[in-house]
Design a protein around this motif. Structure first.
Motif, PDB file in Angstrom:
ATOM      1  N   VAL A   2       0.570  -1.683   0.203  1.00 23.71           N
ATOM      2  CA  VAL A   2       0.346  -0.335   0.054  1.00 23.71           C
ATOM      3  C   VAL A   2       1.221   1.772  -0.135  1.00 23.71           C
ATOM      4  O   VAL A   2       0.430   2.348  -0.631  1.00 23.71           O
ATOM      5  N   GLU A   3       2.153   0.880   1.064  1.00 23.73           N
ATOM      6  CA  GLU A   3       2.853   2.105   1.242  1.00 23.73           C
ATOM      7  C   GLU A   3       3.591   2.729  -0.870  1.00 23.73           C
ATOM      8  O   GLU A   3       3.821   3.658  -1.190  1.00 23.73           O
ATOM      9  N   ASN A   4       3.582   1.255  -1.300  1.00 25.68           N
ATOM     10  CA  ASN A   4       4.056   1.796  -2.508  1.00 25.68           C
ATOM     11  C   ASN A   4       3.524   2.539  -3.375  1.00 25.68           C
ATOM     12  O   ASN A   4       4.005   3.003  -3.927  1.00 25.68           O
ATOM     13  N   ARG A   5       2.818   1.852  -3.456  1.00 27.68           N
ATOM     14  CA  ARG A   5       0.968   2.923  -4.751  1.00 27.68           C
ATOM     15  C   ARG A   5       1.284   3.426  -3.830  1.00 27.68           C
ATOM     16  O   ARG A   5       0.268   4.830  -4.654  1.00 27.68           O
ATOM     17  N   LEU A   6       1.016   3.977  -3.141  1.00 28.92           N
ATOM     18  CA  LEU A   6       0.662   5.737  -2.657  1.00 28.92           C
ATOM     19  C   LEU A   6       1.384   6.597  -2.678  1.00 28.92           C
ATOM     20  O   LEU A   6       1.039   7.790  -2.238  1.00 28.92           O
ATOM     21  N   GLY A   7       3.057   5.842  -2.831  1.00 28.34           N
ATOM     22  CA  GLY A   7       3.560   6.819  -3.196  1.00 28.34           C
ATOM     23  C   GLY A   7       4.176   7.169  -1.528  1.00 28.34           C
ATOM     24  O   GLY A   7       5.083   8.315  -1.583  1.00 28.34           O
ATOM     25  N   TRP A   8       4.061   6.525  -0.400  1.00 29.89           N
ATOM     26  CA  TRP A   8       4.997   6.959   0.828  1.00 29.89           C
ATOM     27  C   TRP A   8       5.701   6.319   0.614  1.00 29.89           C
ATOM     28  O   TRP A   8       6.649   4.795   0.080  1.00 29.89           O
ATOM     29  N   THR A   9       6.863   6.592   1.404  1.00 32.20           N
ATOM     30  CA  THR A   9       8.103   5.882   1.468  1.00 32.20           C
ATOM     31  C   THR A   9       7.861   4.905   3.054  1.00 32.20           C
ATOM     32  O   THR A   9       7.044   4.091   3.363  1.00 32.20           O
ATOM     33  N   PRO A  10       8.822   3.749   3.188  1.00 35.45           N
ATOM     34  CA  PRO A  10       8.759   3.136   3.905  1.00 35.45           C
ATOM     35  C   PRO A  10       8.816   3.443   5.048  1.00 35.45           C
ATOM     36  O   PRO A  10       9.242   3.952   5.695  1.00 35.45           O
ATOM     37  N   GLY A  11       7.418   2.405   6.032  1.00 37.30           N
ATOM     38  CA  GLY A  11       7.417   2.666   7.637  1.00 37.30           C
ATOM     39  C   GLY A  11       6.585   4.066   7.911  1.00 37.30           C
ATOM     40  O   GLY A  11       6.133   4.420   8.663  1.00 37.30           O
ATOM     41  N   SER A  12       5.797   4.821   6.505  1.00 40.74           N
ATOM     42  CA  SER A  12       4.903   5.379   6.126  1.00 40.74           C
ATOM     43  C   SER A  12       3.288   5.143   6.941  1.00 40.74           C
ATOM     44  O   SER A  12       3.328   6.263   8.363  1.00 40.74           O
ATOM     45  N   CYS A  13       2.945   4.150   6.985  1.00 35.56           N
ATOM     46  CA  CYS A  13       1.958   3.617   7.661  1.00 35.56           C
ATOM     47  C   CYS A  13       2.182   2.881   9.051  1.00 35.56           C
ATOM     48  O   CYS A  13       1.313   3.599   9.595  1.00 35.56           O
ATOM     49  N   ARG A  14       3.424   3.110   9.206  1.00 34.06           N
ATOM     50  CA  ARG A  14       3.436   2.023  10.726  1.00 34.06           C
ATOM     51  C   ARG A  14       3.811   4.558  11.288  1.00 34.06           C
ATOM     52  O   ARG A  14       3.121   4.126  13.023  1.00 34.06           O
ATOM     53  N   ARG A  15       4.015   5.271  10.808  1.00 33.24           N
ATOM     54  CA  ARG A  15       4.133   6.295  11.025  1.00 33.24           C
ATOM     55  C   ARG A  15       2.595   7.053  11.428  1.00 33.24           C
ATOM     56  O   ARG A  15       2.472   7.446  12.564  1.00 33.24           O
ATOM     57  N   ILE A  16       2.042   6.641  10.139  1.00 34.62           N
ATOM     58  CA  ILE A  16       0.385   6.776  10.808  1.00 34.62           C
ATOM     59  C   ILE A  16      -0.304   6.660  11.652  1.00 34.62           C
ATOM     60  O   ILE A  16      -1.326   6.847  12.484  1.00 34.62           O
ATOM     61  N   LEU A  17       0.331   5.329  11.978  1.00 36.15           N
ATOM     62  CA  LEU A  17      -0.677   4.381  12.729  1.00 36.15           C
ATOM     63  C   LEU A  17       0.011   4.857  14.138  1.00 36.15           C
ATOM     64  O   LEU A  17      -0.847   5.427  15.543  1.00 36.15           O
ATOM     65  N   ALA A  18       1.204   5.663  14.706  1.00 32.46           N
ATOM     66  CA  ALA A  18       1.660   5.738  16.375  1.00 32.46           C
ATOM     67  C   ALA A  18       1.353   7.431  15.680  1.00 32.46           C
ATOM     68  O   ALA A  18       1.538   8.157  16.996  1.00 32.46           O
ATOM     69  N   GLY A  19       0.221   8.519  15.727  1.00 33.86           N
ATOM     70  CA  GLY A  19       0.341   9.198  15.249  1.00 33.86           C
ATOM     71  C   GLY A  19       0.763  10.027  14.325  1.00 33.86           C
ATOM     72  O   GLY A  19       0.768  11.631  14.085  1.00 33.86           O
ATOM     73  N   GLY A  20       1.897   9.982  13.508  1.00 35.74           N
ATOM     74  CA  GLY A  20       2.055  10.784  12.531  1.00 35.74           C
ATOM     75  C   GLY A  20       2.045  11.487  10.916  1.00 35.74           C
ATOM     76  O   GLY A  20       0.764  11.012  10.602  1.00 35.74           O
ATOM     77  N   GLU A  21       2.905  11.586  10.090  1.00 34.49           N
ATOM     78  CA  GLU A  21       2.195  11.918   9.019  1.00 34.49           C
ATOM     79  C   GLU A  21       3.122  11.293   7.990  1.00 34.49           C
ATOM     80  O   GLU A  21       4.722  10.847   8.455  1.00 34.49           O
ATOM     81  N   PRO A  22       2.794  10.619   7.093  1.00 36.96           N
ATOM     82  CA  PRO A  22       3.167   9.503   6.168  1.00 36.96           C
ATOM     83  C   PRO A  22       4.508  10.519   5.116  1.00 36.96           C
ATOM     84  O   PRO A  22       4.174  12.028   4.913  1.00 36.96           O
ATOM     85  N   LYS A  23       5.444  10.029   4.750  1.00 37.80           N
ATOM     86  CA  LYS A  23       6.453  10.885   4.121  1.00 37.80           C
ATOM     87  C   LYS A  23       6.348  10.030   2.904  1.00 37.80           C
ATOM     88  O   LYS A  23       6.205   8.959   2.019  1.00 37.80           O
TER      89      LYS A  23
END
Length: 134
Positions: free
Chosen positions: A56-77
């Motif tokens: 999902v990260e790959n297709r959405l153009g997010w860097t690896p770990g972005s989903c985990r950042r969102i889950l923890a309250g951060g923002e995707p890169k």
């Protein structure tokens, strides 16, 4: 894991999918290679596997770990050509090569390179030091 906000991730994924012109889950499933059922779980705030998050990260153009950042309250890169995406025709290969903390010898074993007998070259997997320090 405690403290992970899967509904927050669902909201981000849906918003980004729509922003990229994939108005329905079927188009997203075709683009990611993830089943509609699994994407339905993700988009309804349910836990999915780390490999699904990576696709999902790959297709959405997010860097690896972005989903985990969102889950923890951060923002995707957002992915950046500066990290080497332009060096790989396949975005999955870029995603593998740009994963923070992945040793170069592991990347060389996973990412084939045309003209090098299927091996990646050091130049192909080099990244700015800031990408390695994350």
């Amino acid at each position: 894991m405690a403290g992970e906000d899967w509904q927050r991730l669902a909201d981000y994924v849906i918003a980004r999918r729509v922003e990229l012109g994939m108005r329905d889950r079927r188009a997203f499933a075709e683009a990611t290679g993830v089943t509609e059922r699994t994407l339905g779980k993700l988009e309804n705030g349910q836990h999915v596997s780390p490999s699904t998050l990576g696709m999902v990260e790959n297709r959405l153009g997010w860097t690896p770990g972005s989903c985990r950042r969102i889950l923890a309250g951060g923002e995707p890169k957002m992915g950046s050509p500066d990290l080497g995406q332009a060096e790989y025709e396949d975005p999955t290969l870029w995603h593998i090569a740009s994963t923070p903390g992945l040793p170069p010898d592991v990347v060389r074993g996973l990412v084939p390179s045309p003209g090098t007998g299927g091996k990646a070259t050091t130049a192909q997997i080099s990244r700015p030091s800031s990408a390695l320090d994350r």
